[in-house]
Design a protein around this motif. Structure first.
Motif, PDB file in Angstrom:
ATOM      1  N   UNK A 115     -27.975  21.020  14.814  1.00 48.23           N
ATOM      2  CA  UNK A 115     -28.353  21.539  16.128  1.00 48.23           C
ATOM      3  C   UNK A 115     -29.294  20.566  16.836  1.00 48.23           C
ATOM      4  N   UNK A 116     -30.301  20.069  16.133  1.00 50.42           N
ATOM      5  CA  UNK A 116     -31.279  19.171  16.765  1.00 50.42           C
ATOM      6  C   UNK A 116     -30.612  17.899  17.266  1.00 50.42           C
ATOM      7  N   UNK A 117     -29.784  17.290  16.418  1.00 47.63           N
ATOM      8  CA  UNK A 117     -29.107  16.046  16.811  1.00 47.63           C
ATOM      9  C   UNK A 117     -28.222  16.273  18.033  1.00 47.63           C
ATOM     10  N   UNK A 118     -27.482  17.367  18.045  1.00 48.64           N
ATOM     11  CA  UNK A 118     -26.570  17.598  19.167  1.00 48.64           C
ATOM     12  C   UNK A 118     -27.294  18.034  20.428  1.00 48.64           C
ATOM     13  N   UNK A 119     -28.454  18.673  20.291  1.00 50.87           N
ATOM     14  CA  UNK A 119     -29.252  18.973  21.482  1.00 50.87           C
ATOM     15  C   UNK A 119     -29.757  17.699  22.135  1.00 50.87           C
ATOM     16  N   UNK A 125     -19.615  20.580  29.902  1.00 57.21           N
ATOM     17  CA  UNK A 125     -19.575  22.035  29.730  1.00 57.21           C
ATOM     18  C   UNK A 125     -18.758  22.411  28.495  1.00 57.21           C
ATOM     19  N   UNK A 126     -17.587  21.818  28.352  1.00 56.67           N
ATOM     20  CA  UNK A 126     -16.740  22.147  27.205  1.00 56.67           C
ATOM     21  C   UNK A 126     -17.345  21.622  25.899  1.00 56.67           C
ATOM     22  N   UNK A 127     -18.037  20.493  25.957  1.00 59.76           N
ATOM     23  CA  UNK A 127     -18.779  20.031  24.780  1.00 59.76           C
ATOM     24  C   UNK A 127     -19.777  21.097  24.337  1.00 59.76           C
ATOM     25  N   UNK A 128     -20.495  21.668  25.296  1.00 59.80           N
ATOM     26  CA  UNK A 128     -21.503  22.665  24.956  1.00 59.80           C
ATOM     27  C   UNK A 128     -20.858  23.928  24.387  1.00 59.80           C
ATOM     28  N   UNK A 129     -19.721  24.329  24.932  1.00 60.48           N
ATOM     29  CA  UNK A 129     -19.035  25.515  24.407  1.00 60.48           C
ATOM     30  C   UNK A 129     -18.627  25.296  22.950  1.00 60.48           C
ATOM     31  N   UNK A 130     -18.015  24.144  22.678  1.00 53.54           N
ATOM     32  CA  UNK A 130     -17.562  23.910  21.303  1.00 53.54           C
ATOM     33  C   UNK A 130     -18.749  23.712  20.357  1.00 53.54           C
ATOM     34  N   UNK A 153     -16.282  33.235  17.255  1.00 50.30           N
ATOM     35  CA  UNK A 153     -16.710  31.843  17.286  1.00 50.30           C
ATOM     36  C   UNK A 153     -15.533  30.898  17.149  1.00 50.30           C
ATOM     37  N   UNK A 154     -14.583  31.249  16.298  1.00 46.69           N
ATOM     38  CA  UNK A 154     -13.391  30.425  16.094  1.00 46.69           C
ATOM     39  C   UNK A 154     -12.621  30.248  17.402  1.00 46.69           C
ATOM     40  N   UNK A 155     -12.438  31.343  18.135  1.00 49.89           N
ATOM     41  CA  UNK A 155     -11.689  31.274  19.397  1.00 49.89           C
ATOM     42  C   UNK A 155     -12.435  30.476  20.463  1.00 49.89           C
ATOM     43  N   UNK A 156     -13.747  30.639  20.545  1.00 47.80           N
ATOM     44  CA  UNK A 156     -14.510  29.886  21.541  1.00 47.80           C
ATOM     45  C   UNK A 156     -14.580  28.402  21.182  1.00 47.80           C
ATOM     46  N   UNK A 157     -14.569  28.096  19.886  1.00 49.94           N
ATOM     47  CA  UNK A 157     -14.493  26.688  19.488  1.00 49.94           C
ATOM     48  C   UNK A 157     -13.179  26.075  19.954  1.00 49.94           C
ATOM     49  N   UNK A 158     -12.083  26.822  19.805  1.00 53.97           N
ATOM     50  CA  UNK A 158     -10.786  26.339  20.286  1.00 53.97           C
ATOM     51  C   UNK A 158     -10.800  26.141  21.800  1.00 53.97           C
ATOM     52  N   UNK A 159     -11.415  27.048  22.508  1.00 56.00           N
ATOM     53  CA  UNK A 159     -11.523  26.916  23.965  1.00 56.00           C
ATOM     54  C   UNK A 159     -12.258  25.631  24.334  1.00 56.00           C
ATOM     55  N   UNK A 195     -21.860  25.111  20.664  1.00 52.04           N
ATOM     56  CA  UNK A 195     -22.502  26.402  20.413  1.00 52.04           C
ATOM     57  C   UNK A 195     -21.689  27.213  19.414  1.00 52.04           C
ATOM     58  N   UNK A 196     -20.359  27.201  19.584  1.00 52.72           N
ATOM     59  CA  UNK A 196     -19.504  27.909  18.625  1.00 52.72           C
ATOM     60  C   UNK A 196     -19.598  27.281  17.237  1.00 52.72           C
ATOM     61  N   UNK A 197     -19.652  25.963  17.186  1.00 46.64           N
ATOM     62  CA  UNK A 197     -19.717  25.290  15.885  1.00 46.64           C
ATOM     63  C   UNK A 197     -21.057  25.543  15.192  1.00 46.64           C
ATOM     64  N   UNK A 198     -22.142  25.744  15.963  1.00 48.01           N
ATOM     65  CA  UNK A 198     -23.427  26.081  15.349  1.00 48.01           C
ATOM     66  C   UNK A 198     -23.280  27.366  14.528  1.00 48.01           C
ATOM     67  N   UNK A 199     -22.686  28.367  15.157  1.00 45.90           N
ATOM     68  CA  UNK A 199     -22.505  29.642  14.473  1.00 45.90           C
ATOM     69  C   UNK A 199     -21.567  29.537  13.287  1.00 45.90           C
TER      70      UNK A 199
END
Length: 522
Positions: free
Chosen positions: A166-170, A137-142, A115-121, A144-148
């Motif tokens: 999660x609800x607010x960001x969705x 797209x990159x917002x969603x990647x960071x 999750x840490x690496x995908x957040x950096x991505x 999703x990683x930040x949720x975990x």
């Protein structure tokens, strides 16, 4: 430029992506191996980020066309002074957050390093993309990683904060899609350089839909930046997250601020006709309100982690107040303040965890507890960071706030800006002084004994505190860099030309490669 130099711009995205994939494949391996790979990945990321920064420090713009598909039809990455600096700042914070995590907090969940690496991505992609859809797209990647990462370690408090987050960001992601869909439907493109030209030549009948889409984008970015009244998700989420996770989260609000200033200056800047400077008046007012609300939160906090979370809200308000002024000096001041506030708040989050662990059952509660066996060490680190974040001279926070105030001298809102920044700085200092005296000097004789802090856990905190002090010593060259970055932002012609290769793509004029005007656009 060498072959390595040509591909350097995509390296900050590829490095964490590939390391993350490797860690997924090694999910059953021993923890030391995963830690080693993750740390090496972060170090490599820092190296390529510094290389990218050196490439653009003299004003060169790097454009990378994925698959050799030229803009606006293909995906492009763009590195200028600002985006390269943000990627480098992310890499520095990632290094120290990882140093903290491998002390043991990464064991609380199975996929922390992935999750840490995908957040950096996601973070690096958001800073480097030249396309609004890929920003989504990159917002969603960071996210999703930040949720975990927020839920890493479990517990009722984290689950509750995670659900709200999660609800607010969705909701924010849905609004983002509505905005980019409207822009594409009206303008036929989502490449930011191409959007700049098309908005400048916008037909009167399209002004309304584009204005609505632009305001939706601003709403989404303001949510990410924790601008009042969209900040309510942040204190609970950041105070509940693990220290190593939230140390990296300190840069996430800066993604929102970065997106606001990038889109505002490039697409809705001075040349945008009826949509010129669309959100600047809102930025100034909401930025000042955010500072006030964040200060109230700091004064009301009864836990150190919650206090630091509200400091992040104050920093977002200060940055966006500077951006709202709109001048080169103000944007430069906002960037200078942004860099130092991310470092200091990240260090404070890591220090909070050390204090909480030392105090046992009292954790980070701001009430009298056991006598700390290393009060001088912990208190000294807290003092340096508190003075920096409150803006006490001569530390970096003071310089940043002085630069913002100085940039407001020509603004009609100068009195309000000075009054709010100075008064809230004093109130913040008072709250931090109260917190420090309670944690390190007030003792409860019935509280039992505190444990000795692990010196290794304090190394990343001390390192970031040292960087904050170095930030003061290097204030002049750093400010010159932020001035140059602000100048590049406010003069987007070079960006547009570099991305579109000097070919005008507005209907009625020449399109690239012999295609008819507006081909593929409407």
């Amino acid at each position: 430029m060498s072959l390595f130099g040509e591909h350097l711009i995509i390296a900050p995205i590829l490095v964490p992506l590939l390391i993350g994939i490797l860690l997924v494949l090694l999910r059953g391996s021993a923890t030391p191996l995963r830690r080693t790979i993750s740390m090496l990945g972060v170090q490599l990321l820092l190296a390529v980020s510094l290389g990218l920064l050196l490439q653009v420090v003299n004003g060169e713009l790097l454009v990378y066309q994925l698959g050799s598909w030229g803009a606006p039809y293909g995906i492009v990455l763009v590195a200028d002074r600002l985006s390269a600096a943000m990627v480098t700042l992310t890499s520095v914070l990632a290094l120290f957050a990882m140093m903290h995590a491998i002390q043991g907090s990464d064991r609380r969940g199975r996929q922390y390093h992935v999750l840490f690496q995908f957040l950096l991505m996601g973070l690096n992609g958001a800073f480097l993309t030249g396309d609004l859809f890929n920003l989504f797209v990159f917002f969603e990647i960071l996210l999703i990683a930040s949720y975990g990462m927020l839920l890493h370690g479990g517990g009722a408090a984290r689950s509750k904060a995670g659900l709200h987050y999660v609800i607010v960001n969705l909701v924010g992601s849905s609004l983002f899609l509505f905005a980019v869909g409207t822009l594409y439907g009206v303008l036929g493109t989502l490449n930011m350089a191409d959007l700049s030209l098309r908005v400048a030549a916008l037909a009167p009948e399209h002004v309304g839909p584009v204005r609505a889409a632009a305001l939706l984008l601003f709403l989404v970015f303001a949510l990410k930046a924790a601008l009042v009244p969209l900040h309510l998700w942040l204190p609970g989420a950041y105070s509940a997250a693990g220290p190593a996770s939230v140390a990296l989260f300190a840069i996430m609000t800066k993604v929102g601020a970065y997106s606001i200033i990038r889109v505002d200056s490039l697409i809705f800047g001075a040349e945008a006709g009826p949509l010129a400077n669309l959100v600047q008046p809102w930025l100034l007012v909401l930025g000042l309100l955010t500072i006030l609300v964040g200060t109230i939160g700091v004064l009301a906090s009864r836990h150190l982690a919650l206090l630091v979370a509200h400091l992040v809200v104050i920093s977002s308000g200060s940055i966006l107040t500077a951006f709202g002024l709109g001048s080169q000096a103000a944007i430069s001041a906002g960037l200078y303040y942004s860099f130092q506030s991310a470092l200091v708040t990240a260090a404070l989050f890591m220090l909070t965890e050390n204090v909480a662990r030392t105090r046992g059952d009292f954790a980070d509660q701001l009430r009298a507890g056991p006598m700390l066996p290393a009060a001088n060490l912990l208190g000294g680190l807290f003092l340096v960071l508190a003075l920096a974040v409150a803006g006490v001279p001569p530390l970096s926070g003071f310089i940043g706030k002085v630069l913002i105030i100085k940039a407001s001298f020509d603004s009609p809102a100068m009195v309000w800006i000075m009054a709010i920044i100075l008064s809230t700085s004093l109130l913040t200092l008072m709250a931090l002084a109260r917190a420090g005296s309670t944690l390190f000097f007030k003792t409860d004789t019935h509280a039992g004994a505190a444990t000795l802090p692990n010196g290794a856990h304090l190394v990343p905190v001390a390192a970031v505190a040292s960087i904050s002090l170095l930030y003061v010593i290097l204030a002049s060259p750093i400010y010159r860099y932020t001035e140059a970055a602000a100048s590049q932002l406010l003069n987007p012609a070079g960006y547009i030309e570099a991305v579109l290769e000097s070919k005008t793509l507005v209907d009625g004029e020449a399109a690239p490669d012999g295609e008819p005007p507006g081909s593929g656009k409407h």
